[in-house]
Design a protein around this motif. Structure first.
Motif: not given
Length: 187
Positions: A80-83, A99-101, A158-172
């Motif tokens: 799983s993960g939090v995107y 993805e924060i795993n 420290e060098d992430a893309d700053e643009r906004a985006g949606f949040i997703a939760l994963q099941h694999a």
């Protein structure tokens, strides 16, 4: 360590002054959409995916700078993960999101729970999460992303893309993953 801690404390102090919004109402999937074969269910304060199937549940809205806090429960077989900061609804992937795993027994140990896949591997600390409720706190502010599992700092980017985006939760693959108390504080 000196550089990491002040940033997190500042974010937390700011978060205390701002309004926190529940992203999940505890009853249904209003405000979320699903993709893939995973079967998502909501109720009793939880979002749950069980069994076989790969897929995501994703927020309708996009977010830029925020403190995201949530609780998760996962069994030993589940990937799983939090995107965060995802922008392509047709391709939710660690190459197009952050993805924060969530996967303690990842076959590639550097990508285990707490890592930011492809970006911060291995995690700064190992936290065991299988079979119990755990807390993720993810701060995205400008080009910096910090992740904490149960209060333990596991990743700083420290060098992430700053643009906004949606949040997703994963099941694999197989197994069960549960999420609850999903809250976002804009920063």
């Amino acid at each position: 360590m000196r550089r990491i801690l002040p940033g997190l404390l500042a974010s937390m102090l700011l978060a205390g002054c701002m309004s926190t919004t529940p992203l999940f109402n505890g009853e249904n999937l209003q405000g979320w959409w699903t993709t893939g074969d995973a079967q998502w269910q909501a109720g009793n304060g939880q979002i749950v995916a069980r069994g076989d199937g790969d897929g995501y549940i994703a927020s309708d809205s996009s977010y830029g700078d925020f403190l995201l806090s949530l609780e998760f429960w996962v069994d030993a077989t589940t990937n799983s993960g939090v995107y965060i900061r995802c922008r392509d609804r047709a391709r939710i992937h660690p190459e197009t999101c952050y993805e924060i795993n969530i996967w303690d027994d990842h076959p590639q140990p550097d990508a285990r729970t707490g890592s930011i896949v492809f970006k911060v591997m291995p995690p700064l600390a190992q936290v065991l999460t299988v079979g119990r409720w755990n807390r993720y706190e993810i701060v995205a502010r400008g080009a910096r992303i910090e992740a904490r599992v149960n209060g333990v700092l596991t990743a700083v980017l420290e060098d992430a893309d700053e643009r906004a985006g949606f949040i997703a939760l994963q099941h694999a693959e197989t197994g069960t993953v549960k999420f609850r108390n999903i809250q976002l504080t804009p920063l």
